[in-house]
Design an enzyme around this catalytic site. Structure first.
Site, mmCIF file in Angstrom:
data_model
loop_
_atom_site.group_PDB
_atom_site.id
_atom_site.type_symbol
_atom_site.label_atom_id
_atom_site.label_comp_id
_atom_site.label_asym_id
_atom_site.label_seq_id
_atom_site.Cartn_x
_atom_site.Cartn_y
_atom_site.Cartn_z
ATOM 1 N N ASP A 41 0.829 -1.207 0.000
ATOM 2 C CA ASP A 41 0.000 0.000 0.000
ATOM 3 C C ASP A 41 0.869 1.266 0.000
ATOM 4 O OD1 ASP A 41 -1.752 2.200 1.049
ATOM 5 O OD2 ASP A 41 -3.225 0.587 1.146
ATOM 6 N N ARG A 43 0.331 4.115 1.000
ATOM 7 C CA ARG A 43 0.169 4.986 2.167
ATOM 8 C C ARG A 43 1.060 4.578 3.339
ATOM 9 N NH1 ARG A 43 -6.114 3.956 2.688
ATOM 10 N NH2 ARG A 43 -5.270 1.871 2.217
ATOM 11 N N HIS A 100 -1.956 -2.650 8.423
ATOM 12 C CA HIS A 100 -2.395 -1.255 8.498
ATOM 13 C C HIS A 100 -3.906 -1.141 8.359
ATOM 14 C CE1 HIS A 100 -3.258 -0.684 4.145
ATOM 15 N NE2 HIS A 100 -2.348 -1.637 4.007
ATOM 16 N N CYS A 103 -6.903 -1.734 4.921
ATOM 17 C CA CYS A 103 -6.118 -2.573 4.010
ATOM 18 C C CYS A 103 -7.016 -3.155 2.918
ATOM 19 C CB CYS A 103 -5.448 -3.707 4.790
ATOM 20 S SG CYS A 103 -4.499 -4.850 3.770
#
Length: 208
Positions: A41, A43, A100, A103
């Site tokens: 990801d 982020r 996280h 997700c």
């Protein structure tokens, strides 16, 4: 692309100049203290959330921060080979599995979409965490979808820690206290990181 080009110019002008001695030392090789396994990801930035410099983390990224259970194989295995290299060649002292919030991989398991039919390799990869999904669905039937997603992310981290212990050399190093395993759940929107406590089976705030 222009933004990236401007970024590398700024890196060379500012960050590289500020850490010239560090980069000069890294020319001779790497000696990371931690293997950091996290989601692909965009982020999630391992170096930013741990405030580490180049050379400190050996990073493995894949969809949903998955560690396939150990097996002898002649197939091409990216995650397994990277773990092997980090532990046996580089001698890392820690392994962190970091999940996280929000997700996409975990959400795709809890709330399956026909879109996965167009992503056959992703769909196959996520089969590795179907046991986690099945447990969440079975044990938490009355929970809201958002709560199930949160639990899926945390239980997934715990499952991957179990998978790491199927690697014979990891199990041996943990037994000798030469290697420490840790599970994290990073909350993107608040910056909080919850760390798994094996003693009580709960995640507790680690950076408040």
């Amino acid at each position: 692309m222009q933004k990236l080009i401007e970024g590398i110019m700024k890196f060379r002008r500012e960050d590289f100049e500020a850490h010239q001695e560090l980069f000069k030392g890294l020319e001779k090789g790497q000696n990371p203290h931690t293997l950091f396994i996290c989601c692909s990801d965009s982020r999630v930035d391992p170096n930013m959330i741990t405030k580490t410099l180049p050379g400190e983390l050996f990073i493995i990224r894949n969809i949903a921060n998955i560690v396939p259970p150990y097996r002898e194989t002649k197939e091409y295995v990216a995650t397994t080979s990277a773990i092997e290299y980090a532990v046996l060649m580089l001698g890392v002292e820690n392994i962190i599995v970091c999940g996280h919030s929000n997700c996409g991989g975990c959400a795709a398991c809890i709330n399956p979409s026909e879109e996965l039919n167009e992503l056959p390799h992703t769909k196959k990869w996520l089969e590795l965490i179907h046991p986690v999904r099945d447990y969440i669905i079975r044990e938490f039937k009355g929970e809201e979808l958002e709560a199930k997603g949160w639990m899926m992310e945390q239980f997934n981290v715990v499952e991957q820690l179990k998978h790491l212990m199927t690697f014979p050399y990891i199990k041996e190093k943990v037994r000798k206290n030469e290697l420490m395993l840790s599970g994290w759940h990073y909350i993107i929107e608040t910056g909080e990181i919850y760390i798994y406590n094996k003693e009580d089976g709960e995640f507790h705030p680690g950076n408040k």
